[in-house]
Design a protein around this motif. Structure first.
Motif, PDB file in Angstrom:
ATOM      1  N   ASN A  81       5.191   3.963  -5.081  1.00  0.00           N
ATOM      2  CA  ASN A  81       5.498   5.076  -5.970  1.00  0.00           C
ATOM      3  C   ASN A  81       4.691   4.897  -7.246  1.00  0.00           C
ATOM      4  O   ASN A  81       5.081   4.176  -8.154  1.00  0.00           O
ATOM      5  N   PRO A  83       3.077   7.098 -10.073  1.00  0.00           N
ATOM      6  CA  PRO A  83       2.803   8.373 -10.730  1.00  0.00           C
ATOM      7  C   PRO A  83       1.452   8.422 -11.423  1.00  0.00           C
ATOM      8  O   PRO A  83       0.769   9.461 -11.405  1.00  0.00           O
ATOM      9  N   GLN A  86      -1.320   8.783  -8.808  1.00  0.00           N
ATOM     10  CA  GLN A  86      -1.384  10.157  -8.324  1.00  0.00           C
ATOM     11  C   GLN A  86      -2.035  11.069  -9.361  1.00  0.00           C
ATOM     12  O   GLN A  86      -2.834  11.953  -9.025  1.00  0.00           O
TER      13      GLN A  86
END
Length: 276
Positions: A81, A83, A86
């Protein structure tokens, strides 16, 4: 706290009429701990590796290479995960730029994650291996995951040795009728066990809400892994916690923390499942 933070440097807009062939880069840096992020430890070396690669591209026949933006993330290599990763990928895609990292393991130590990223068509380059092809990235992804597992194994082994040493020291003191604590130079005492002597209380008030939420979410996920197992062994939920722990141990199940089941660990899992 999601141990994720971002540091985005000011972007420089491309000059009008600049050729499409001009190399453009968005950099992504990652460290594993908040302490490294705050101190710059590890980041400076990554930043210099990225800058050296961009300088080498500028010195080549491709024209002046442009560094558009930098993203920094504080996150474990096993976590997917990301952020800021991304965001960096989106930036690179829409700016028609290449995502640049210092080393392949800065993206992840998870082979499935790296291979999926490779197969997604995202354009990225590792400064320490700029000529890597799909095959080498695939092999290195597996090596990076293996190294992550080896790091975990070495850490667990070292902690086990330390825990045993503390247990022996505690037993020796108790045998002498002394309090099982270590006396420090400042006159204070410390329990003979691993970890902060104040436990989770030491984390209060330091802005760690997101991290605690992440820890709780992980515990909930591990509990969910046992929902069907508990249902198979105790369909009516009528067994005592002690009896259920015994059944789980007899069948070879490990607790969410990797050890033997106890009545307390059963109670904790039951409470988490009931609150979901």
């Amino acid at each position: 706290m999601s141990r994720s933070t971002a540091s985005i440097l000011a972007t420089t807009a491309p000059a009008r009429g600049q050729p499409d062939s001009q190399p453009r880069y968005v950099s992504y840096l990652r460290v594993s701990t908040a302490r490294q992020g705050a101190s710059g430890l590890g980041l400076d070396a990554q930043r210099e590796a990225v800058a050296a690669h961009i300088r080498s591209r500028s010195a080549g026949s491709c024209g002046h290479a442009e560094h558009l933006c930098e993203y920094v993330e504080v996150e474990s290599g096993k976590a997917n995960n990301r952020p800021q990763l991304q965001a960096a990928l989106r930036h690179a895609k829409h700016a028609k730029a290449t995502l640049i990292i210092a080393k392949l393991d800065r993206l992840s130590r998870n082979a499935a994650f790296l291979l999926a990223l490779r197969d997604s068509g995202a354009k990225f380059v590792a400064a320490d291996m700029p000529d890597a092809c799909d095959l080498t990235i695939g092999v290195l992804a597996l090596v990076a995951e293996h190294e992550r597992k080896m790091i975990q194994a070495r850490t667990k082994a070292a902690l086990a040795v330390k825990r045993d040493a503390l247990a022996r020291e505690r037993a020796q003191l108790e045998a002498k009728g002394e309090e099982p604590v270590r006396r420090l130079e400042d006159g204070t005492t410390r329990p003979l066990r691993l970890g902060n002597p104040n436990g989770a209380a030491c984390l209060k008030g330091i802005g760690n809400g997101a991290a605690m939420a992440s820890v709780k979410a992980g515990a909930q996920e591990r509990a969910e892994d046992f929902r069907e197992v508990l249902g198979d062994i105790d369909p009516s939920s009528s067994m005592s916690a002690r009896r259920l722990a015994g059944e789980l141990n007899a069948r070879g199940f490990r607790s969410p923390r990797g050890g033997h089941w106890t009545a307390q660990s059963v109670i904790r899992v039951r409470e988490r499942l009931a609150s979901a």
